[in-house]
Scaffold this motif. Structure first.
Motif, mmCIF file in Angstrom:
data_model
loop_
_atom_site.group_PDB
_atom_site.id
_atom_site.type_symbol
_atom_site.label_atom_id
_atom_site.label_comp_id
_atom_site.label_asym_id
_atom_site.label_seq_id
_atom_site.Cartn_x
_atom_site.Cartn_y
_atom_site.Cartn_z
ATOM 1 N N PRO A 288 51.331 42.031 40.673
ATOM 2 C CA PRO A 288 51.626 42.905 39.531
ATOM 3 C C PRO A 288 51.467 42.179 38.199
ATOM 4 O O PRO A 288 52.400 42.085 37.391
ATOM 5 C CB PRO A 288 53.088 43.299 39.783
ATOM 6 C CG PRO A 288 53.671 42.125 40.480
ATOM 7 C CD PRO A 288 52.566 41.571 41.351
ATOM 8 N N LEU A 289 50.283 41.644 37.965
ATOM 9 C CA LEU A 289 50.018 40.881 36.755
ATOM 10 C C LEU A 289 48.947 41.562 35.925
ATOM 11 O O LEU A 289 48.010 42.156 36.464
ATOM 12 C CB LEU A 289 49.561 39.460 37.100
ATOM 13 C CG LEU A 289 50.558 38.604 37.885
ATOM 14 C CD1 LEU A 289 49.906 37.288 38.283
ATOM 15 C CD2 LEU A 289 51.809 38.340 37.050
ATOM 16 N N ALA A 290 49.070 41.444 34.604
ATOM 17 C CA ALA A 290 48.046 41.977 33.723
ATOM 18 C C ALA A 290 46.782 41.141 33.849
ATOM 19 O O ALA A 290 46.834 39.966 34.227
ATOM 20 C CB ALA A 290 48.551 41.965 32.282
ATOM 21 N N PRO A 291 45.621 41.725 33.561
ATOM 22 C CA PRO A 291 44.379 40.951 33.605
ATOM 23 C C PRO A 291 44.448 39.741 32.683
ATOM 24 O O PRO A 291 45.135 39.753 31.659
ATOM 25 C CB PRO A 291 43.320 41.961 33.119
ATOM 26 C CG PRO A 291 43.910 43.295 33.393
ATOM 27 C CD PRO A 291 45.386 43.135 33.216
ATOM 28 N N ALA A 292 43.731 38.700 33.077
ATOM 29 C CA ALA A 292 43.746 37.461 32.314
ATOM 30 C C ALA A 292 43.118 37.653 30.934
ATOM 31 O O ALA A 292 42.206 38.445 30.748
ATOM 32 C CB ALA A 292 42.987 36.384 33.081
ATOM 33 N N ARG A 293 43.639 36.884 29.966
ATOM 34 C CA ARG A 293 43.055 36.853 28.623
ATOM 35 C C ARG A 293 42.827 35.405 28.229
ATOM 36 O O ARG A 293 43.751 34.603 28.232
ATOM 37 C CB ARG A 293 43.989 37.529 27.610
ATOM 38 C CG ARG A 293 44.163 39.029 27.812
ATOM 39 C CD ARG A 293 45.097 39.610 26.764
ATOM 40 N NE ARG A 293 45.311 41.037 26.946
ATOM 41 C CZ ARG A 293 44.515 41.974 26.462
ATOM 42 N NH1 ARG A 293 43.450 41.633 25.759
ATOM 43 N NH2 ARG A 293 44.772 43.250 26.670
ATOM 44 N N GLY A 294 41.598 35.072 27.893
ATOM 45 C CA GLY A 294 41.284 33.750 27.406
ATOM 46 C C GLY A 294 41.219 32.706 28.502
ATOM 47 O O GLY A 294 41.465 32.988 29.678
ATOM 48 N N PRO A 295 40.912 31.461 28.119
ATOM 49 C CA PRO A 295 40.759 30.383 29.104
ATOM 50 C C PRO A 295 42.014 30.136 29.937
ATOM 51 O O PRO A 295 41.930 29.881 31.140
ATOM 52 C CB PRO A 295 40.409 29.166 28.238
ATOM 53 C CG PRO A 295 39.831 29.742 26.980
ATOM 54 C CD PRO A 295 40.559 31.028 26.756
ATOM 55 N N LEU A 296 43.205 30.204 29.310
ATOM 56 C CA LEU A 296 44.435 29.956 30.068
ATOM 57 C C LEU A 296 44.658 31.042 31.116
ATOM 58 O O LEU A 296 45.083 30.758 32.238
ATOM 59 C CB LEU A 296 45.632 29.870 29.115
ATOM 60 C CG LEU A 296 45.738 28.600 28.277
ATOM 61 C CD1 LEU A 296 46.946 28.680 27.347
ATOM 62 C CD2 LEU A 296 45.844 27.368 29.170
ATOM 63 N N GLY A 297 44.374 32.285 30.748
ATOM 64 C CA GLY A 297 44.535 33.372 31.702
ATOM 65 C C GLY A 297 43.575 33.245 32.862
ATOM 66 O O GLY A 297 43.945 33.465 34.023
#
Length: 435
Positions: A152-161
């Motif tokens: 249940p996680l939001a899609p990744a954003r940026g290099p860290l995600g």
């Protein structure tokens, strides 16, 4: 007229949508068989199909998995993986034997499989015939743009995600090693190359995926296979059935109706029904509570005077009168509520339910309680907020319009008939998110 075999895992949340598919195919003139456990035999016949029982596959009742699978019953992620291994994967060899016996009696032209029917996928591979998978929950198609399916996680954003999701995919691969071993052993047991298909690929047809839902509920991704089609949802049944005794009068009261459901799997009333009834008993609402277990029309505690309780209820009669749904996050119930434009309060405990809760919250159509055992005060506060803030109803109404844009039965039959005709992957036109 084509001969179609449908393979379904014997859980209500899986069987009901597959029986809608069976009804649509039968209405279009096709001959339909359904391979599923004996508990659903009468419902299969009522859908106009022939029942093919689980025989070599171990027949079981979803209300008591441990009677057949003593390893199951634990909670948490490891418990989910154990259930998947023993109930879904290791039953696959028996499913294949049953289906091969049915094939020898009368070959089919097309197989349609529940998205978690290991036997349906394996027998199609073994026979070399096309098949379609039906996604009866959120999409489990892996993506480079998303964390592993089910989280249940939001899609990744940026290099860290992206680094987070890469690490999560590695962790999932390690945690699911017993599941992967079970799949390799099952494939070998039915005469297939053990490592020819990965766990991530096994339950996804390479020809056609019918995704019951709408793209607006799913996270956009750049690598969605072209043979995945969102088809909306079938309307809930029961519009012409009677409500349980006493319900019609209770629902006529001039106050909001809050439907509370524990779903049809994992139906311990202490988890959600009890705190919800405790919270809502003192409010000016009518509580329509469903236990989810046939024969269990009463609860092990006294419901408040503003509540009515039943084992099951015809959704086609209840949902048009409902203002808020409080649910454990079962996909079928959530989709049915959103199809009617009803906002939700979701308490997801395990399996894909935390993911469903997060999807509802991201859509703006409800509140994610972030637990399957919420305290009464949290349920009450969430219901108050959903009733008071119009944004939740507006978001749910917008999603209902997207569902209404689909003629699900016609789309499902049309796509399956394309697969029957072309015997090749059925590609969609365009991007589901309109990019």
């Amino acid at each position: 007229m084509a001969d179609v075999m449908i393979a379904a895992m014997p859980f209500t949340g899986h069987v009901v949508p597959l029986l809608h598919v069976a009804e649509a195919l039968a209405a279009a003139g096709h001959r339909v068989r359904v391979h599923v456990g004996s508990h659903f035999a009468d419902r299969v016949r009522a859908a106009g199909a022939e029942h093919v029982p689980w025989q070599r596959a171990p027949d079981f009742d979803e209300r008591d998995l441990r009677a057949v699978f003593p390893q199951t019953g634990r909670g948490g992620p490891l418990g989910v993986l154990t259930n998947l291994e023993h109930v879904f994967v290791r039953t696959g060899a028996g499913q294949v034997h049953d289906l091969l016996a049915a094939w020898q009696r009368r070959p089919w032209d097309l197989l349609v499989a529940d998205g978690f029917s290991t036997g349906g996928a394996l027998v199609s591979e073994r026979l070399g015939v096309p098949w379609a998978s039906v996604s009866t929950g959120p999409l489990t198609v892996p993506s480079r743009d998303l964390p592993p399916p089910g989280l249940p996680l939001a899609p990744a954003r940026g290099p860290l995600g992206r680094a987070r999701d890469t690490a999560l995919r590695g962790a999932f691969a390690a945690l699911s090693r017993p599941l992967r071993t079970a799949l390799r052993e099952t494939r070998a047991a039915v005469g297939l190359e053990p490592g020819a298909v990965t766990l991530e690929q096994q339950w996804i047809s390479p020809h056609l995926v019918l995704a019951l839902g709408i793209a607006e509920l799913e996270a956009p991704r750049s690598d969605l296979p072209a043979h995945v089609h969102f088809v909306g949802s079938f309307p809930p049944g029961g519009a012409d059935e009677d409500l349980p005794p006493g319900w019609a009068r209770a629902l006529e009261a001039p106050r909001p109706v809050v439907h509370v459901t524990q779903g049809t799997f994992g139906t311990d009333p202490q988890q959600l029904l009890r705190p919800a009834l405790e919270a809502l008993g003192g409010r000016d609402v009518t509580v329509a509570a469903v236990t989810g277990v046939i024969g269990r029309d009463a609860l092990p505690f006294d419901p408040p005077p503003n509540a009515v309780v039943a084992a099951r209820v015809p959704y086609g009669r209840l949902l048009p009168r409902t203002d808020v749904v409080v649910t454990n996050g079962g996909w079928g119930g959530v989709v049915a509520a959103l199809r009617h434009g009803i906002p939700l309060v979701v308490a997801g405990a395990d399996l894909d339910k935390p993911l469903v809760a997060a999807m509802v919250a991201r859509s703006g159509a409800g509140i994610d309680l972030r637990t399957g055992r919420p305290p009464a005060r949290a349920v009450g506060a969430a219901v108050d907020r959903v009733l008071a803030e119009p944004s939740y109803r507006r978001a749910a109404t917008g999603l209902a319009a997207r569902f209404a844009a689909h003629d699900t039965a016609a789309e499902v039959v049309g796509l399956l008939e394309r697969l029957l005709r072309d015997r090749a992957p059925v590609r969609r036109a365009g991007d589901p998110w309109g990019r």
